[in-house]
Design an enzyme around this catalytic site. Structure first.
Site, mmCIF file in Angstrom:
data_model
loop_
_atom_site.group_PDB
_atom_site.id
_atom_site.type_symbol
_atom_site.label_atom_id
_atom_site.label_comp_id
_atom_site.label_asym_id
_atom_site.label_seq_id
_atom_site.Cartn_x
_atom_site.Cartn_y
_atom_site.Cartn_z
ATOM 1 N N ASP A 130 38.121 53.648 -52.438
ATOM 2 C CA ASP A 130 37.338 54.339 -53.456
ATOM 3 C C ASP A 130 37.257 55.801 -53.012
ATOM 4 O OD1 ASP A 130 35.790 55.053 -55.569
ATOM 5 O OD2 ASP A 130 34.414 53.363 -55.414
HETATM 6 C C1 BGC Z 1 33.919 55.172 -58.353
HETATM 7 C C2 BGC Z 1 35.238 54.580 -58.743
HETATM 8 C C3 BGC Z 1 36.044 55.603 -59.489
HETATM 9 C C4 BGC Z 1 36.234 56.820 -58.598
HETATM 10 C C5 BGC Z 1 37.029 57.941 -59.252
HETATM 11 C C6 BGC Z 1 34.086 56.476 -57.608
HETATM 12 O O1 BGC Z 1 32.876 57.141 -57.455
HETATM 13 O O2 BGC Z 1 33.194 54.253 -57.581
HETATM 14 O O3 BGC Z 1 35.041 53.443 -59.519
HETATM 15 O O4 BGC Z 1 37.250 55.071 -59.908
HETATM 16 O O5 BGC Z 1 34.968 57.352 -58.257
HETATM 17 O O6 BGC Z 1 36.299 58.531 -60.267
#
Ligand code: BGC
Length: 937
Positions: free
Chosen positions: A705
């Site tokens: 993530d």
């Molecule tokens: C989230 C993800 C997301 C990523 C990119 C993170 O904060 O948990 O689900 O895909 O950011 O935006």
């Protein structure tokens, strides 16, 4: 190809149908469907702000329109909205505009409600036939729900509105525009005629809801979560929301697995429940077991007066044996086509031994770490929900069967007890607590025993990635030639909003440095997800119904069809991979991201993810299944350790992912921020290598993530890339420049000190290159077999931005012009337009001094897109950690004397204290010098 391939009208039709099928009708005394010509009094301020999705990255789709319930009712000529009431709301909203909060994750869970007095309700009742009351809620990333008024509970204003409206009207219909289930105890108090969960249905949401209340679509949505009487009744409540550790004391007894076993009386609406405007008969046919699988047949007949669809659900009730089992487990389901009155449809369901097995993590069956079918009785039930069903057959097993023998993986290190049922003589269950088996080996041991060997370079040869594609060399030959430096760079994804890919997207990976590009590795692109494509540049995309709404449709073909369109839209935007579906289990109703996920049940979760992936795979693009695994809350999401048994991890949390890999060939996975049983998921060798790749056969990429930590639980940090790569989590997402190692990760040091091997880096590099080679980006880059891309690129799209703020700026002889930062509106989804008039043509520089607002969490994302006329010049994404002022300089080369500067903010929370243009080189001056030189010559 002559006609348009990507057709948003067709897309919208499918989305509208999906919302209608996802709407769950909980109660109906006959008021629905509404009669044509009926006069409706519409209450509730959500008529002005239909929630298309929840908040955070999962909902940031810049959609062209959102049709809420009021807009949908207004355009339907069959119904009349009470004009006086409408006018009262219109007046009130002027003084009470939408409150978006300030900054990331700060949008309130609800919006202030207009007080509805007894007089107002009575007046409206005089000229209306029915009342429709809308109640809205949101939540999302970084923001769980809470058991407070305005979130899980109704507010005093909402109670007052319901009281006065239900007293004044004979018929009141309540529509819940929410992302997850909310407290429903208010239903006892008020005399409502119909209650529906209409969820958050994306840009077509209001129309989908209208189709159900108008009767154009007979409701066929069924709950994918149990609605309990009280939040305290959920077995996870005592262990939800901890900032450091969450213990899965309820073990596998999540949702209906708990309620049907231990607490049937605590249920208001059971799992699988939902009403229709017609009635159905579900008749069980044969039940045959051939030693490997059970085949059950069934016939569904529409016994009512109107056409409709039914969901058929198949459950198993297994003997307790020594392991203990839930009273009911969903093993199959299907949805009928639209059945005319009297019409029937036959079904045949096949359930494998694997699906019927239980995981023994203690060895109590003498088969530790194995999926086993215990000896005993397997009763099958078929029906319309977990409560209302008929027996469909019994399979008796005289002896235990070992279905798959595995070895210990992800076992807990902490000692704790879990619940276990004991069946009493009267058929009810008593709760026992037993010790959870803890880990006997550390996964590091397995890792060290299976270290990869280094790929050796073929001397005198150099290859491009296309050579692997064309079978002129192997992937090993290709990867072996990458230098240490190149290997360190390829595992770094860049973002957000990397200029190397489609503007405004979450990440870029692959050929992120010049030398990697020279090897013929193109740059792949991924973008949020899951509720549609997020492009922070302000580009429009289709906003999809949320995950829960789609799952409640129980219609996998429809979901797949919807995701065919999503696949095309990704392809059109040159995005290889959506950051979704989100597929964590609804362990608790308060998880803020439940809206992105599907259900409390792993089978429903897995099947929906399979359908979405298959849908996107049709066009060569894919989705990233996330968050792997166990992101069951947002509170403390990047620090919290989830402690669970191997059995709970496998049977509840991993099952859906396993289905997505085995049945749909899932090709991209995102690990979570948090940790499970000792390791951050990003660094869990057990999870990412042993289970995902070796056991399930996954051969795609795994990414972290965004800005996740790596390492051991509680000790993780953002730069521990070595731990991430060792686990075979291929990509660290995201750094702003891979080559400059802007995140200051430890890859090179670890390589030097031997704690990370070149072979481990090569293994990740090979995963990344193989993935890219198989995606449309490769053929686009090579300009081969890319007719579809060419066709899609030729189709016009509507990416015009609306402007919220106009400023005039004139630059005089001084060559410097300040824009008053106070004039720039930085609120979410705002486009400021500055009409710039220069005294002279030339090269200019725009300087902005910016920072993130004080109240933002470090993981907040705040993007700004800077356009010159229609051309995107630069995207800047600050994170919440960027609290110091920083100056960004953007060259505006070759400017005409007038043009538009557009500043688009996709999120709240960016602060600006200086913004100005400066002349760098005047074109006139350049010409003068040129002519002067020519004169001299
Ligand atoms: C989230 C993800 C997301 C990523 C990119 C993170 O904060 O948990 O689900 O895909 O950011 O935006």
């Amino acid at each position: 190809m002559s006609s348009k391939v990507f057709d948003t009208e067709k897309f919208a039709k499918v989305a509208r149908r999906a919302v209608a099928e996802g709407v769950v009708l909980l109660e109906n005394d006959g008021v629905l469907p509404l009669q044509a010509g009926c006069n409706i009094a519409l209450f509730g301020r959500s008529q002005f702000n239909y929630y298309k999705s929840g908040t955070g990255s999962g909902g940031m789709v810049n959609t062209k329109y959102v049709i809420g319930v009021r807009e949908a009712l207004e355009v339907d000529e069959r119904f009349n909205l009470n004009k006086d009431l409408k006018a009262t709301y219109d007046e009130w909203i002027k003084e009470n505009p939408f409150d978006a909060g300030v900054g990331w994750a700060s949008e309130p869970w609800f919006q202030k409600e207009m007080p509805v007095s007894a007089e107002l309700a009575a007046k409206a009742a005089q000229t209306s036939d029915v009342a429709v009351v809308l109640i809205g809620r949101t939540a999302g990333e970084d923001q769980d729900n809470s058991v407070s008024q305005g979130s899980y509970l109704l507010t005093d204003d909402e109670h007052e509105m319901l009281k006065n409206v239900t007293e004044a009207f004979e018929k009141t219909i309540v529509l819940l525009n929410v992302g997850n289930i909310i407290d429903m105890n208010w239903m006892e108090k008020y005399n409502t005629s119909a209650v529906l969960y209409i969820w958050q249905g994306g840009q077509e949401g209001g129309l989908g809801a209208l189709d159900v209340i108008s009767g154009d679509v007979n409701p066929s949505g069924r709950l994918t979560d149990t609605i309990a009487k009280d939040i305290e009744d959920y077995p996870s409540t005592p262990n939800f929301g901890g900032k450091e550790t969450n213990i899965q004391r309820e073990d596998i007894y999540v949702g209906y697995r708990y309620f049907e076993t231990f607490a049937q009386d605590k249920v208001l609406y059971p799992f699988g429940y939902g009403l229709s405007y017609t009635t159905f008969d579900i008749e069980a046919g044969n039940c045959l077991y051939d030693g490997n699988k059970v085949t059950i047949s069934a016939k569904v007949t529409n016994t009512g007066d109107v056409a409709g669809q039914q969901v058929v659900q198949v459950y198993v009730s297994k003997d307790q044996g020594v392991l203990g089992n839930p009273a009911m487990e969903l093993v199959e389901f299907a949805k009928t086509k639209e059945l005319a009155p009297g019409e029937s449809q036959d079904f045949e369901f096949v359930i494998t031994n694997y699906q019927l097995s239980s995981f023994d993590d203690s060895g109590v069956t003498s088969h530790k770490n194995a999926y086993v079918m215990q000896a005993g009785v397997y009763e099958f039930y078929i029906g319309e929900n977990v409560r209302s069903n008929v027996e469909a057959g019994i399979v008796k097993l005289d002896e235990l069967k070992v279905i798959e023998q595995l070895s210990e993986a992800m076992a807990p290190v902490v000692k704790y007890t879990r619940i276990k049922p004991v069946k009493l003589a009267d058929g009810s269950f008593k709760t026992l607590y037993e010790d959870v088996p803890t880990a006997t080996v550390d996964s590091e041991k397995f890792r060290k025993e299976t270290l990869p060997t280094e790929m050796k370079k073929r001397e005198g040869k150099s290859f491009k990635l296309a050579d692997v594609l064309d079978k002129k060399c192997t992937m090993n030959d290709f990867v072996a030639q990458l230098s240490d430096e190149e290997l360190c760079c390829i595992v770094r994804g860049e973002g957000m909003s990397s200029p190397k890919v489609t503007p405004g997207c979450g990440g870029a990976y692959g050929g992120v440095t010049d030398s990697l590009l020279e090897k013929g590795i193109p740059v792949a692109c991924c973008s949020d997800g899951p509720s549609g494509i997020r492009m922070d540049s302000g580009k429009r995309a289709f906003a999809m119904p949320n995950g829960t709404c789609l799952a409640c449709a129980w219609n996998l073909e429809l979901v797949e069809e919807l995701y065919n369109w999503e696949g095309l839209e990704l392809r059109k935007n040159k995005i290889d991979c959506l950051l979704g579906p989100g597929m964590n289990i609804h362990r608790h109703p308060l998880n803020g991201r439940n809206f992105e996920y599907f259900s409390e049940d792993p089978f429903v979760t897995g099947k929906n993810a399979v359908a979405m992936l298959k849908g996107m795979h049709k066009y060569g693009v894919t989705g990233t299944i996330k968050h792997f695994c166990m992101n069951t809350q947002e509170t403390g999401r990047h620090t919290v350790e989830h402690v669970a048994s191997q059995r709970a991890i496998r049977e509840i949390y991993l099952k859906g992912y396993e289905m997505a890999v085995r049945e749909a060939g899932a090709h991209a996975v995102m690990t979570t921020y948090g940790s499970v049983n000792g390791y951050y998921t990003s660094s869990s060798y057990d999870l990412v290598t042993r289970i995902l790749r070796e056991e399930w056969g996954f051969d795609g990429i795994v990414m972290t993530d965004w800005w996740a930590k790596g390492g051991k639980s509680y000790h993780g940090n953002n730069s521990d890339m070595a731990a991430i790569v060792r686990a075979q989590n291929d990509l660290y997402m995201v750094t702003s420049c891979a080559e400059d190692n802007t995140n200051r990760d430890n890859t090179a040091e670890a390589l030097a000190d031997g704690s990370l091997s070149r072979a481990e880096l090569q293994r990740c590099a090979a995963n990344i290159c193989k993935w890219i080679m198989e995606k449309p980006v490769m053929n686009r880059y090579l300009e081969r077999d890319n007719d579809l891309d060419v066709q899609l690129a030729s189709e016009a799209d509507d990416d015009e931005l609306d402007f919220d703020k106009m400023i005039d700026l004139r630059i005089d002889e001084s060559g410097v012009a300040d824009i008053n930062p106070k004039e720039i509106k930085t609120a979410r989804n705002t486009t400021n337009m500055v009409t710039v008039s220069f005294k002279e043509r030339g090269d200019y520089k725009l300087s902005l001094t910016v920072r993130a607002a004080e109240n933002l969490s470090d993981l907040a994302q705040i993007p700004l897109s800077i356009f010159k006329d229609k051309e995107l010049v630069k995207m800047v994404t600050l994170t919440g950690a960027d609290k110091e002022w920083q100056t960004i300089e953007v060259p505006f080369v070759g400017c005409a004397m007038t043009f538009f500067l557009k500043l688009h903010f996709a999120q709240d929370g960016m602060e600006i204290n200086d913004i100005h243009f400066e002349l760098v080189k005047s074109r006139e001056e350049e010409f003068r010098l040129m002519f002067a030189r020519m004169g001299e010559e």
